[in-house]
Scaffold this motif. Structure first.
Motif, short mmCIF file in Angstrom:
data_model
loop_
_atom_site.label_atom_id
_atom_site.label_comp_id
_atom_site.label_asym_id
_atom_site.label_seq_id
_atom_site.Cartn_x
_atom_site.Cartn_y
_atom_site.Cartn_z
N ASP A 233 -74.26 16.03 10.11
CA ASP A 233 -73.35 15.54 8.90
C ASP A 233 -72.17 15.72 8.88
O ASP A 233 -71.19 14.94 8.33
N ASP A 234 -71.54 17.04 9.24
CA ASP A 234 -70.31 17.10 9.38
C ASP A 234 -69.34 16.35 10.32
O ASP A 234 -68.44 15.77 10.05
N LEU A 235 -70.09 15.84 11.47
CA LEU A 235 -69.48 14.91 12.25
C LEU A 235 -69.35 13.52 11.50
O LEU A 235 -68.60 12.83 11.60
N ALA A 236 -70.37 13.13 10.98
CA ALA A 236 -70.30 11.83 10.14
C ALA A 236 -69.18 11.84 9.61
O ALA A 236 -68.50 10.83 9.25
N ARG A 237 -68.79 12.95 8.80
CA ARG A 237 -67.73 12.92 7.64
C ARG A 237 -66.45 12.95 8.46
O ARG A 237 -65.45 12.22 8.02
N LEU A 238 -66.39 13.77 9.56
CA LEU A 238 -65.12 13.49 10.36
C LEU A 238 -65.10 12.09 10.91
O LEU A 238 -63.59 11.53 10.98
N ALA A 239 -66.05 11.32 11.39
CA ALA A 239 -66.24 9.96 11.92
C ALA A 239 -65.50 9.07 10.86
O ALA A 239 -64.58 8.27 11.02
N GLU A 240 -65.94 9.32 9.50
CA GLU A 240 -65.50 8.44 8.46
C GLU A 240 -64.07 8.63 8.12
O GLU A 240 -63.41 7.58 8.21
N VAL A 241 -63.51 9.80 8.49
CA VAL A 241 -62.20 9.88 8.04
C VAL A 241 -61.52 9.22 9.11
O VAL A 241 -60.48 8.59 9.01
#
Lengths: 466, 466
Positions: free
Chosen positions: B290-298
């Motif tokens: 989940d945390d990586l997904a947020r980083l990816a989104e940014v």
């Protein structure tokens, strides 16, 4: 003294309204909240509004050979802000501007008189978090927090004030303005002067601007309590929590004396038959319930009679409120313990390695018995940082003497357990002798050498720390 | 010199085998890994085995008025460990014992010569974590790490070395043994001498024992990369990651020069057409995806052309390995860039507030063009701490001069952007002028006053920092 040359200089620089000599006001500025500490009467209280005015105060005092005693909100507990006779008190309360909050660099720049709670609220509005939360956070200033390297309940997970100080502007004894540190996340340029000033209790310079680092706002937290039939079991639970690698965002201990004092002060159904209560929180959002379950499991294995989690935010806030009330409740308990409300509290502060917490608690109970004084213990169990609160009769010299002996025995015990004479309240006047014992003669000489290098005339907050 | 009175004293105290005068060995101990720094030839290299022998070395040198230069593994990048002519080199490599690991108090006590990777592995066996991980971690010593306040890739989440130093044993210039700090989680007893010595590069004393705090082992981590068509976009992504309150456990940037150098050095299918690559990790176990997904989104919002997550630990390790290879690959690239392998790298180190990262990257590109030198940029983007690596022809004075000019322009740019002249490599000899510019004349005077207070004869690592 209304016409003294020093006062004339100060009025010329600051204006009449920032140079105060009203006797009531001078009395009010004699001391912080520490007991057992001497305090003199200042010549004048100054309230500079900016760095240039601080420079003017320091230079004027230096010209006349008069000591300068910096003060924030005077909520300290070691006498570090106590005046000496004839001194210029330099109060930072008029320097209370938040100069900048930068959410990308996660920093804030503030003047020293900004109240901790004011900064915390301002950064929270931007989704940020300034963790240091001393008990006095609703009234104490960031300048005072930095000068004493204040702690609080958050420290078990987030560390003390010094971890959040990136840079400082300091007026030196010479009147020169020093800028230390940086606005960057990392930096190793030169000696770490920033942290030399943090915790130096106004003896090396006067803080005029502080750059702090901020964290992202924590996630939602859950709270639980564990009830123990002995303080030693609670101490064991704390050690096991650390050994298991758990990282609660709060891990506080209240002993039976405090539980009863709080329940008498504000009835909230606390288990007053318990010998100790651990209060824990996890601010890990969706994982908090799991994290609390692990904490509960450790507490039960250590012998907790009962563990219960707050079922909602209201209940969680009530548990925290109980902890926040420990100090006023214990003050009330102490006052009522002797005739004419003459009872008082001597608040101690000692930190030991976490593994020695149970031994500290046992030892304090033994000292209370040997010295024949009531001692309640409360504090930041997760850091091994406890506050043994000694109840004395202020009207009875024998009681005061027993309290003083208990205080010293607790210090000795703390050092014997590999601890320190102050976990968060500082040295001030209260613990100069114990500091000297803790750091030894070489440590004292190095302290003196640094003090002499930065304040050769010894006019900045004289008599404190050393 | 074999029969000099100083050597006789040293041999008497340490034994012949710890007092080395072989010319090859003296040459080997002339310098650390910094370029552009002068280095002298020491009179002798000593290898004391314990604190008493360090005292003997410092006292003997003082008696004879000879400088002492402490050295660890000599992996430093600022010349702080460089010898001066005729000095006594005090190598700590024989003091390499891990004295204690305490999982409850989460501390370790080590001698200064313990290698970072050795300590990291030893504490990991007990479920603990020593975060500081400078690029040299497999060979550099904890003593050297503390002396330079070393950083690394973990710092973006876990901070630099100083955050982990609780206490020190230090041999002062006088030969006295000072103990600073504590073994407790919290403590505010006296001036923060511990952190005054951290990062002081051996100019204030010789470290002989170090108490570090440890963290629980992190959870499993996942890794991702984001590919950008411009360095400015990558800089924007970093700023937005901070602004969104995300806390990756690693956030590194490689520019095209480095990507190509790594791919040439060890082909691994890196996107060499990219202008910049961000490498990020989240060590949050079950939440990492989940945390990586947020980083990816940014990263995507900031303009990333491609974002991909490592699908397993092997791929994640390969991505990290690419980052770890940046330095040797770039050395090779530089060497090959000029005839006869005469190319070399001038490694710079600058940190700016996170919000200024894009401006720093743009500025470095402009400086490369203006100075007509290739500059590759790699580093700890999440901290705003970058290493512009300047490629020079060591055989060509004009090329060296252009490299030196680029180096200075980068320093100037960093300070103009509110940054610092060194994020983690330190001052040593390389950046004394830039330190003076950064801290200003008052800062320099305070540094000098502290140095004079602790080392009045100026024999400890002379010429470094100041």
């Amino acid at each position: 003294m209304a016409g003294s040359p020093l006062l004339d200089d100060l009025r010329a620089a600051l204006g009449d309204d920032a140079v105060l000599t009203d006797p009531d006001l001078l009395r009010m500025h004699q001391r912080d909240e520490a007991d057992l500490c001497p305090a003199g009467t200042p010549l004048v209280v100054t309230r500079p509004r900016d760095t240039a005015q601080v420079v003017a105060v320091v230079r004027a005092a230096a010209r006349h050979g008069v000591p300068v005693v910096p003060q924030g909100a005077r909520t300290g507990l070691a006498g570090a802000a106590n005046a000496v006779d004839g001194a210029v008190v330099l109060s930072t309360v008029a320097m209370d501007a938040i100069l900048e909050i930068d959410p990308v660099s996660r920093i804030a720049v503030v003047q020293p008189g900004v109240v901790n709670a004011t900064l915390a609220a301002a950064v929270a509005k931007q989704g940020l978090y300034y963790p240091p939360d001393p008990g006095s956070w609703e009234s104490s200033t960031i300048g005072g927090n930095v000068s004493t390297n204040a702690g609080g309940m958050c420290c078990v997970k987030y560390g003390v004030t010094t971890e959040y100080v990136l840079g400082l502007e300091v007026v030196l004894a010479s009147g020169e303005v020093l800028r230390t540190g940086r606005r960057t996340a990392k930096g190793v340029a030169g000696y770490d002067l920033t942290r030399l000033f943090v915790g130096s209790e106004g003896t090396l310079g006067v803080l005029t601007e502080i750059t702090v680092s901020l964290r992202p706002a924590p996630e939602e937290s859950l709270t639980m309590v564990a009830v123990f039939g002995s303080t030693a079991e609670a101490g064991t639970a704390v050690a096991q929590i650390a050994a298991r690698g758990l990282t609660p965002s709060l891990l506080e201990l209240l002993d039976q004396t405090h539980l009863r004092a709080i329940e008498a002060y504000r009835p909230m159904g606390l288990r007053t038959d318990a010998q100790a209560l651990l209060l824990a929180a996890a601010d890990t959002g969706a994982r908090a319930a799991d994290d609390l379950a692990r904490l509960a499991e450790v507490c039960e294995a250590a012998g907790a009679e009962e563990v219960y989690a707050a079922t909602d935010a209201v209940e969680a806030a009530a548990l925290l409120q109980a902890r926040r009330l420990a100090h006023p409740a214990m003050e009330k308990f102490a006052a009522d313990a002797f005739p004419d409300g003459n009872g008082g509290l001597v608040i101690d502060d000692v930190a030991v390695p976490r593994g020695s917490l149970a031994a500290l608690l046992d030892g304090v109970a033994r000292i209370a018995e040997e010295c024949d004084v009531p001692i309640g213990v409360v504090g930041h169990a997760g850091d091994g940082n406890m506050h043994p609160n000694i109840v004395v009769d202020r009207a009875d010299p024998a009681s005061l003497e027993r309290g003083r002996r208990a205080f010293d025995e607790i210090m000795r015990l703390g050092l014997d357990l590999g601890g320190t004479c102050t976990g968060e309240h500082g040295v001030g006047l209260l613990k100069r002798d114990w500091l000297a014992r803790e750091i030894g003669p070489v440590g004292v000489r190095v302290h003196q050498a640094i003090k002499a290098a930065l304040d050769p005339a010894g006019l900045l907050n004289p008599g404190k720390v050393l």
